[in-house]
Design a protein around this motif. Structure first.
Motif, PDB file in Angstrom:
ATOM      1  N   ILE A 138       0.839  -1.207   0.000  1.00 36.25           N
ATOM      2  CA  ILE A 138       0.000   0.000   0.000  1.00 36.25           C
ATOM      3  C   ILE A 138       0.871   1.253   0.000  1.00 36.25           C
ATOM      4  O   ILE A 138       0.623   2.203  -0.747  1.00 36.25           O
ATOM      5  N   ALA A 139       1.922   1.249   0.835  1.00 35.70           N
ATOM      6  CA  ALA A 139       2.820   2.407   0.881  1.00 35.70           C
ATOM      7  C   ALA A 139       3.538   2.593  -0.455  1.00 35.70           C
ATOM      8  O   ALA A 139       3.739   3.722  -0.903  1.00 35.70           O
ATOM      9  N   GLY A 140       3.914   1.503  -1.102  1.00 39.69           N
ATOM     10  CA  GLY A 140       4.572   1.593  -2.402  1.00 39.69           C
ATOM     11  C   GLY A 140       3.660   2.185  -3.461  1.00 39.69           C
ATOM     12  O   GLY A 140       4.081   3.023  -4.254  1.00 39.69           O
ATOM     13  N   LEU A 141       2.403   1.770  -3.448  1.00 44.50           N
ATOM     14  CA  LEU A 141       1.442   2.345  -4.391  1.00 44.50           C
ATOM     15  C   LEU A 141       1.221   3.828  -4.108  1.00 44.50           C
ATOM     16  O   LEU A 141       1.117   4.634  -5.033  1.00 44.50           O
ATOM     17  N   ALA A 142       1.177   4.175  -2.828  1.00 47.38           N
ATOM     18  CA  ALA A 142       1.005   5.585  -2.457  1.00 47.38           C
ATOM     19  C   ALA A 142       2.234   6.408  -2.855  1.00 47.38           C
ATOM     20  O   ALA A 142       2.101   7.569  -3.249  1.00 47.38           O
ATOM     21  N   ALA A 143       3.407   5.806  -2.769  1.00 45.59           N
ATOM     22  CA  ALA A 143       4.643   6.535  -3.081  1.00 45.59           C
ATOM     23  C   ALA A 143       4.687   6.990  -4.539  1.00 45.59           C
ATOM     24  O   ALA A 143       5.301   8.013  -4.849  1.00 45.59           O
ATOM     25  N   PHE A 144       4.031   6.264  -5.421  1.00 50.17           N
ATOM     26  CA  PHE A 144       4.019   6.675  -6.831  1.00 50.17           C
ATOM     27  C   PHE A 144       3.322   8.015  -7.014  1.00 50.17           C
ATOM     28  O   PHE A 144       3.631   8.747  -7.945  1.00 50.17           O
ATOM     29  N   GLY A 145       2.393   8.361  -6.136  1.00 47.49           N
ATOM     30  CA  GLY A 145       1.660   9.612  -6.268  1.00 47.49           C
ATOM     31  C   GLY A 145       2.215  10.759  -5.445  1.00 47.49           C
ATOM     32  O   GLY A 145       1.663  11.849  -5.445  1.00 47.49           O
ATOM     33  N   ILE A 146       3.307  10.535  -4.727  1.00 49.53           N
ATOM     34  CA  ILE A 146       3.874  11.564  -3.856  1.00 49.53           C
ATOM     35  C   ILE A 146       5.113  12.148  -4.516  1.00 49.53           C
ATOM     36  O   ILE A 146       6.021  11.421  -4.916  1.00 49.53           O
ATOM     37  N   GLU A 147       5.136  13.439  -4.629  1.00 55.04           N
ATOM     38  CA  GLU A 147       6.326  14.117  -5.143  1.00 55.04           C
ATOM     39  C   GLU A 147       7.439  14.006  -4.100  1.00 55.04           C
ATOM     40  O   GLU A 147       7.168  13.899  -2.903  1.00 55.04           O
ATOM     41  N   PRO A 148       8.708  14.015  -4.526  1.00 58.49           N
ATOM     42  CA  PRO A 148       9.793  13.979  -3.549  1.00 58.49           C
ATOM     43  C   PRO A 148       9.651  15.111  -2.526  1.00 58.49           C
ATOM     44  O   PRO A 148       9.641  16.290  -2.875  1.00 58.49           O
ATOM     45  N   SER A 149       9.461  14.710  -1.288  1.00 63.14           N
ATOM     46  CA  SER A 149       9.210  15.658  -0.205  1.00 63.14           C
ATOM     47  C   SER A 149       9.368  14.919   1.119  1.00 63.14           C
ATOM     48  O   SER A 149       9.609  13.709   1.136  1.00 63.14           O
ATOM     49  N   PRO A 150       9.216  15.613   2.225  1.00 66.11           N
ATOM     50  CA  PRO A 150       9.250  14.926   3.518  1.00 66.11           C
ATOM     51  C   PRO A 150       8.172  13.851   3.651  1.00 66.11           C
ATOM     52  O   PRO A 150       8.358  12.862   4.348  1.00 66.11           O
ATOM     53  N   ALA A 151       7.047  14.025   2.957  1.00 71.83           N
ATOM     54  CA  ALA A 151       5.986  13.015   3.014  1.00 71.83           C
ATOM     55  C   ALA A 151       6.467  11.697   2.409  1.00 71.83           C
ATOM     56  O   ALA A 151       6.151  10.620   2.921  1.00 71.83           O
ATOM     57  N   LEU A 152       7.240  11.766   1.341  1.00 72.83           N
ATOM     58  CA  LEU A 152       7.777  10.559   0.720  1.00 72.83           C
ATOM     59  C   LEU A 152       8.753   9.864   1.667  1.00 72.83           C
ATOM     60  O   LEU A 152       8.732   8.637   1.799  1.00 72.83           O
ATOM     61  N   VAL A 153       9.575  10.636   2.330  1.00 74.11           N
ATOM     62  CA  VAL A 153      10.510  10.071   3.301  1.00 74.11           C
ATOM     63  C   VAL A 153       9.747   9.395   4.436  1.00 74.11           C
ATOM     64  O   VAL A 153      10.100   8.296   4.870  1.00 74.11           O
ATOM     65  N   ALA A 154       8.675  10.023   4.894  1.00 71.30           N
ATOM     66  CA  ALA A 154       7.861   9.440   5.971  1.00 71.30           C
ATOM     67  C   ALA A 154       7.254   8.115   5.532  1.00 71.30           C
ATOM     68  O   ALA A 154       7.269   7.137   6.289  1.00 71.30           O
ATOM     69  N   VAL A 155       6.736   8.064   4.319  1.00 71.20           N
ATOM     70  CA  VAL A 155       6.159   6.818   3.806  1.00 71.20           C
ATOM     71  C   VAL A 155       7.236   5.749   3.682  1.00 71.20           C
ATOM     72  O   VAL A 155       7.038   4.598   4.063  1.00 71.20           O
ATOM     73  N   ALA A 156       8.398   6.142   3.152  1.00 71.65           N
ATOM     74  CA  ALA A 156       9.488   5.190   2.940  1.00 71.65           C
ATOM     75  C   ALA A 156      10.019   4.623   4.242  1.00 71.65           C
ATOM     76  O   ALA A 156      10.461   3.476   4.289  1.00 71.65           O
ATOM     77  N   LEU A 157       9.981   5.396   5.297  1.00 72.46           N
ATOM     78  CA  LEU A 157      10.475   4.919   6.592  1.00 72.46           C
ATOM     79  C   LEU A 157       9.396   4.220   7.416  1.00 72.46           C
ATOM     80  O   LEU A 157       9.679   3.276   8.152  1.00 72.46           O
ATOM     81  N   ALA A 158       8.165   4.682   7.309  1.00 73.64           N
ATOM     82  CA  ALA A 158       7.083   4.127   8.131  1.00 73.64           C
ATOM     83  C   ALA A 158       6.706   2.713   7.701  1.00 73.64           C
ATOM     84  O   ALA A 158       6.405   1.866   8.546  1.00 73.64           O
TER      85      ALA A 158
END
Length: 118
Positions: free
Chosen positions: A68-88
């Motif tokens: 789910i996080a991987g699918l969400a990451a495709f829609g997130i521009e490089p930002s702190p939100a992407l880092v949060a998803v990648a770590l969480a």
């Protein structure tokens, strides 16, 4: 960047889900690289199988989180939100696998207790 994170998380999630399914019903036996290894679970094939049948749902959930996080990451521009998803996602996966290990150990204790009372 977000595509790379998405692919890595999807790969992690699919690997965890496939490994959990193969260990629960498949040919993976004690001593192989996949599975929840505990002293009680490593006792014999029957204990190994009981443990993994009981925790299969937890392990599938642990794999679903990074998917789910991987699918969400495709829609997130490089930002702190992407880092949060990648770590969480990996942190939640490890947490769910820890719960799965506790559930498996508990199921073996219950089974051993039931057999001792017979």
């Amino acid at each position: 960047m977000s595509e790379f994170v998405g692919v890595v998380l999807l790969t992690l999630g699919v690997a965890v889900m496939l490994a959990s399914r193969r260990v629960a019903i498949g040919p993976v036996r004690i001593g192989h690289f996949a599975g929840l290894a505990s002293i009680a679970g490593l006792a014999d094939d029957r204990c190994w199988r009981v443990t993994h049948e009981q925790v299969e749902a937890w392990m599938l959930a642990a794999g679903l989180v990074p998917v789910i996080a991987g699918l969400a990451a495709f829609g997130i521009e490089p930002s702190p939100a992407l880092v949060a998803v990648a770590l969480a996602a990996p942190v939640h996966t490890i947490s769910l696998l820890t719960v799965a290990a506790a559930v498996g150990r508990s199921s073996l204790r219950r089974k051993a207790g039931n057999q001792a009372h017979r």
